[in-house]
Motif scaffolding. Structure first.
Motif, mmCIF file in Angstrom:
data_model
loop_
_atom_site.group_PDB
_atom_site.id
_atom_site.type_symbol
_atom_site.label_atom_id
_atom_site.label_comp_id
_atom_site.label_asym_id
_atom_site.label_seq_id
_atom_site.Cartn_x
_atom_site.Cartn_y
_atom_site.Cartn_z
ATOM 1 N N ALA A 131 0.951 -0.839 -0.080
ATOM 2 C CA ALA A 131 -0.190 -0.586 -0.600
ATOM 3 C C ALA A 131 0.607 1.375 -0.169
ATOM 4 C CB ALA A 131 -0.645 0.136 0.988
ATOM 5 N N LEU A 132 1.825 1.555 1.312
ATOM 6 C CA LEU A 132 3.240 2.864 1.051
ATOM 7 C C LEU A 132 3.281 2.584 -0.472
ATOM 8 C CD1 LEU A 132 4.255 3.783 3.574
ATOM 9 C CD2 LEU A 132 6.310 2.689 2.572
ATOM 10 N N VAL A 133 4.356 1.082 -1.060
ATOM 11 C CA VAL A 133 4.659 1.987 -2.292
ATOM 12 C C VAL A 133 4.185 1.831 -3.318
ATOM 13 C CG1 VAL A 133 5.883 0.571 -4.085
ATOM 14 C CG2 VAL A 133 6.087 -0.165 -1.903
ATOM 15 N N LEU A 134 2.473 1.777 -3.795
ATOM 16 C CA LEU A 134 1.973 2.746 -4.533
ATOM 17 C C LEU A 134 1.255 3.860 -3.995
ATOM 18 C CD1 LEU A 134 0.334 0.411 -6.137
ATOM 19 C CD2 LEU A 134 -1.873 0.659 -4.956
ATOM 20 N N ARG A 135 1.424 4.109 -2.962
ATOM 21 C CA ARG A 135 0.861 5.798 -2.207
ATOM 22 C C ARG A 135 1.981 6.570 -2.911
ATOM 23 N NH1 ARG A 135 -1.557 6.483 2.547
ATOM 24 N NH2 ARG A 135 -1.824 8.542 2.585
ATOM 25 N N ALA A 136 3.637 5.997 -2.692
ATOM 26 C CA ALA A 136 4.498 7.346 -3.387
ATOM 27 C C ALA A 136 4.842 7.005 -3.811
ATOM 28 C CB ALA A 136 5.635 5.929 -2.145
ATOM 29 N N SER A 138 2.524 8.499 -6.324
ATOM 30 C CA SER A 138 2.017 9.353 -7.542
ATOM 31 C C SER A 138 2.755 10.747 -7.161
ATOM 32 C CB SER A 138 0.391 9.565 -5.949
ATOM 33 O OG SER A 138 1.318 10.002 -4.586
ATOM 34 N N THR A 139 2.083 11.463 -7.448
ATOM 35 C CA THR A 139 3.013 12.527 -7.884
ATOM 36 C C THR A 139 3.212 13.771 -6.503
ATOM 37 O OG1 THR A 139 2.307 13.271 -9.915
ATOM 38 C CG2 THR A 139 2.960 15.056 -9.342
ATOM 39 N N PRO A 140 4.132 14.356 -5.866
ATOM 40 C CA PRO A 140 3.798 14.946 -4.414
ATOM 41 C C PRO A 140 2.967 15.858 -4.773
ATOM 42 C CG PRO A 140 6.271 15.204 -5.995
ATOM 43 C CD PRO A 140 5.244 14.115 -6.620
ATOM 44 N N TRP A 145 8.912 16.227 -3.550
ATOM 45 C CA TRP A 145 9.364 15.037 -3.065
ATOM 46 C C TRP A 145 8.349 14.306 -2.338
ATOM 47 C CZ3 TRP A 145 13.461 14.464 -6.146
ATOM 48 C CH2 TRP A 145 14.083 15.233 -6.341
ATOM 49 N N GLN A 146 7.996 13.026 -3.190
ATOM 50 C CA GLN A 146 7.373 11.724 -2.302
ATOM 51 C C GLN A 146 8.254 11.303 -1.485
ATOM 52 O OE1 GLN A 146 4.437 11.099 -1.048
ATOM 53 N NE2 GLN A 146 3.123 11.841 -3.220
ATOM 54 N N VAL A 147 8.383 11.388 -0.024
ATOM 55 C CA VAL A 147 9.127 11.046 0.592
ATOM 56 C C VAL A 147 8.543 9.910 1.675
ATOM 57 C CG1 VAL A 147 11.004 11.458 3.034
ATOM 58 C CG2 VAL A 147 10.640 13.149 0.785
ATOM 59 N N VAL A 148 8.978 8.395 1.318
ATOM 60 C CA VAL A 148 8.977 7.609 2.423
ATOM 61 C C VAL A 148 10.215 6.890 3.320
ATOM 62 C CG1 VAL A 148 8.690 4.762 2.612
ATOM 63 C CG2 VAL A 148 8.106 6.753 0.524
ATOM 64 N N VAL A 149 9.960 7.125 4.870
ATOM 65 C CA VAL A 149 10.821 6.742 6.539
ATOM 66 C C VAL A 149 10.524 5.878 6.485
ATOM 67 C CG1 VAL A 149 11.487 7.500 7.827
ATOM 68 C CG2 VAL A 149 10.904 9.649 6.232
#
Ligand SMILES: [Zn+2]
Length: 421
Positions: A131-136, A138-140, A145-149
């Motif tokens: 789910a996280l990868v999918l949302r990440a 998308s365009t910021p 940037w789209q940042v995933v920590v």
């Protein structure tokens, strides 16, 4: 006004590298804005022949990279570094000024383009990761940037790791992954993920640096700050708790009283119970409040407490969701107990380390200044070998628990070893 990197204690090299990368990232955005294709320097893949040792093929000091791993011992500030870097990437000045909306919302945990994964259980599952990868992808929404920590990336399940790897291998142009893990050992991070990431190693901050930040940021008195920084052995968060929370100090004292109490077999088993129960109490104190709030929130959302016609049906449908929540909470409680027990064992190891350094007459400051006299007495009685054996017994207990031996059994074995010497 201190910038977003101010809380990263004793990590000058890492901060310099992150500032450079943030500036490079801002340059990429500016280039994109005037119509040139934004190009990130992708890390790796490292040569297939030697994936473990080949460094990611990026300029180590300048360019921006899609995927990062922050490594370092617990308390060194891995997640602090990742969040600060995320803020610098969202900063409208590209520096991590600490004042602009991008910095403030990121640090406050409310930035729309920063996703924070904090595992509450023992592992991060594949569903959550997909789910996280999918949302990440998308365009910021903020145009940067789209940042995933991902905190504790070492707790990824294998399937979740594979889902993440796919995203890191073919990163969307504006997505940045920031992983935190104790080390880049294959037990912590898969070799393939590691080969695609740039590594930022953090060190255990010196006690003086920890004390300084407690005084400056938390307004703690200098002598208390110095004591707490030494007792916490470089763990910033633990130092703050020890300085502020009398309960945390009491629990530490109980742990450090163990060596004195080991007068026989019965006493050894008693000491084991005390240690386990103290860890359980500490863990319970840390999770009870959030458990209750979560359950109340879910019940409200599900319409429990209603008396209308639909209410009983809704509750039946809700049982599954409540069960799911309970499962998650139980897993979090287990983790909290292990963490609390591990902290206690680290304190105990510090005591025997003090005895060892004293027996060796090593010119090193003691970890626990308040039990230095007791450690000195131990050093005389046990000598260096006896102190070392005891230190090893504590470390073996940690390793056994890490390897899933039941905590009570591991702690009892340790107490007997400490008693027998
Ligand atoms: Zn800013």
């Amino acid at each position: 006004m201190p910038d977003v990197f101010a809380d990263l204690v004793g990590q000058d090299e890492a901060v310099t590298e992150l500032r450079r990368a943030a500036a490079a990232a801002a340059a990429v955005l500016r280039a994109g804005a005037v119509g040139r294709a934004p190009a990130l320097v992708a890390a790796g893949p490292a040569g297939a022949a030697e994936p473990a040792s080949a460094p990611a093929e990026v300029d180590p000091s300048t360019g921006m990279t899609h995927a990062w791993i922050f490594t370092g011992p617990p308390g060194s500030g891995r997640s602090v570094a990742a969040r600060a870097f995320a803020a610098a990437l969202q900063c409208v000045h590209g520096t991590g000024c600490g004042e602009c909306p991008g910095c403030r919302t990121t640090m406050g945990g409310t930035h729309a383009d920063v996703r924070l994964v904090v595992p509450e259980g023992l592992s991060i599952g594949v569903g959550e990761m997909r789910a996280l990868v999918l949302r990440a992808a998308s365009t910021p929404s903020g145009g940067r940037w789209q940042v995933v920590v991902i905190e504790d990336a070492d707790r990824l399940t294998e399937a979740a790791g594979n889902a993440l790897l796919k995203a890191i291998e073919e990163p969307p142009p504006r997505t940045v992954f920031l992983l935190c893990a104790p080390s880049t050992h294959p037990d912590d991070i898969s070799v393939t993920i590691r080969s695609r990431c740039r590594v930022v190693p953090l060190r255990q901050p010196p006690a003086t640096a920890v004390a300084e930040v407690l005084v400056r940021r938390d307004g703690i008195a200098p002598d208390v700050a110095q004591w707490a920084a030494a007792a916490a052995q470089g763990h910033v968060g633990r130092a703050r708790r020890l300085a502020r929370d009398p309960e945390a100090r009491k629990r530490r004292e109980a742990v450090l009283a163990v060596p004195r109490r080991l007068t026989g077999v019965g006493a050894a088993f008693d000491a084991a119970s005390t240690l386990i129960e103290a860890a359980e109490a500490e863990a319970e104190a840390s999770v009870t409040e959030s458990d209750t709030t979560e359950r109340a929130a879910l019940e409200t959302a599900l319409g429990a407490g209603g008396t209308g016609r639909g209410a009983s049906g809704a509750i039946r449908g809700a049982a599954g969701q409540l069960k799911e929540l309970e499962k998650r909470q139980k897993s979090r409680a287990t983790r909290a107990q292990r963490d609390a027990l591990d902290r206690a064992l680290v304190d105990l190891a510090g005591f025997y380390r003090d005895a060892l350094t004293m027996a060796l007459r090593a010119p090193v400051a003691p970890v626990h200044t308040d039990t230095a006299a007791l450690a000195g007495a131990g050093a005389q009685k046990w000598d260096a070998e006896g102190s070392l054996r005891r230190l090893e017994a504590v470390l073996a207990c940690r390793a056994a628990i890490e390897a899933n031996v039941k905590p009570r059994i591991a702690v009892e074995a340790m107490m007997l070893a400490l008693w027998k010497g």
